[in-house]
Write an enzyme that holds these catalytic residues in place. Sequence first.
Site, mmCIF file in Angstrom:
data_model
loop_
_atom_site.group_PDB
_atom_site.id
_atom_site.type_symbol
_atom_site.label_atom_id
_atom_site.label_comp_id
_atom_site.label_asym_id
_atom_site.label_seq_id
_atom_site.Cartn_x
_atom_site.Cartn_y
_atom_site.Cartn_z
ATOM 1 N N LYS A 226 0.809 -1.216 0.000
ATOM 2 C CA LYS A 226 0.000 0.000 0.000
ATOM 3 C C LYS A 226 0.845 1.271 0.000
ATOM 4 O O LYS A 226 2.047 1.258 0.229
ATOM 5 C CB LYS A 226 -0.996 -0.038 1.154
ATOM 6 C CG LYS A 226 -2.101 -1.059 0.884
ATOM 7 C CD LYS A 226 -3.234 -1.028 1.879
ATOM 8 C CE LYS A 226 -4.347 -1.991 1.420
ATOM 9 N NZ LYS A 226 -5.438 -2.084 2.389
ATOM 10 N N ARG A 266 -3.165 -10.087 4.969
ATOM 11 C CA ARG A 266 -3.580 -10.240 3.572
ATOM 12 C C ARG A 266 -2.472 -9.684 2.685
ATOM 13 O O ARG A 266 -2.133 -8.497 2.788
ATOM 14 C CB ARG A 266 -4.897 -9.490 3.333
ATOM 15 C CG ARG A 266 -5.477 -9.627 1.933
ATOM 16 C CD ARG A 266 -6.801 -8.864 1.863
ATOM 17 N NE ARG A 266 -7.456 -9.029 0.563
ATOM 18 C CZ ARG A 266 -7.222 -8.269 -0.495
ATOM 19 N NH1 ARG A 266 -6.337 -7.269 -0.428
ATOM 20 N NH2 ARG A 266 -7.862 -8.484 -1.641
#
Length: 287
Positions: A226, A266
């Site tokens: 991210k 994840r």
Amino acid sequence: MSTLHGRSRPVGLPEWDRCAVMGVVNVTPDSFSDGGRWFDPAAAVKRGFDLVAGGADLVDVGGESTRPGAVRVDEAEELRRVVPVVRELAGEGVVVSVDTMRASVAEAAVEAGAVLVNDVSGGLADPAMVPVVATAGVPFVVMHWRGFSEDMNCRAVYGDVVGEVLAELRQRVDAVVAGGIEPDRIVVDPGLGFAKNAEHDLALVAHLGRLRAELGLPMLVAASRKRFLGRVLAGETGDPPPARERDAATAAVSALAAREGAWAVRVHEAGASADAVRVVRAVEGAA
């Protein structure tokens, strides 16, 4: 909900002796992380098997990008992308979750073999989602969410990001339980990168232990590749590395999350994070 080595897990899923690793399969042409490499169903299925071979405990299949600015796909297209991949992976014994905000897709995916519904909106995007999941009796991920991808960046306004995320997640969990989903089947996710800037994400990572303790539910941490990791790696003046060059940084967060008792992380690449959570488990055992 059961507890193993101080780590809670949702009822209805396998019991691993450490933080689980959830591998990501994006059956989309516009993912921020892989640019559509797994858009073809056969490629997506192979990717799922490769993730398991690399150390993933379960595979999260999604047919709609949720990157900032992404435009939604229609229901028929999402179903076309997701269901065949879920069916083939589950048919070969892979533990599969479905990443969707649509109740119809969740229902079809569960019928095809998915055992977990991962809804980044926590049931807010589709009023039918909570009843469908409650009827199916599968675990449900409730993520902190303030709106769709098109405009979520403008919603990244907080006075106290940790306190506000806690309060908003509690409110959403209460609504989901009132809608019929059993508390011991709920997983919470702080929603790193969703309506949050890098400083917000780092603050949440720094307080994962508080989030888990105060919410009292299994926690999924989805930091993989991210923007906040790109910002950290770039430093003060550099350019962020491409998403696919952030896997070592992702593994660092996986280790931090595992150490703070997360149920699962994840990730887009399983190997490094699988190693990281196993090291954390070994250290816990030694202690």
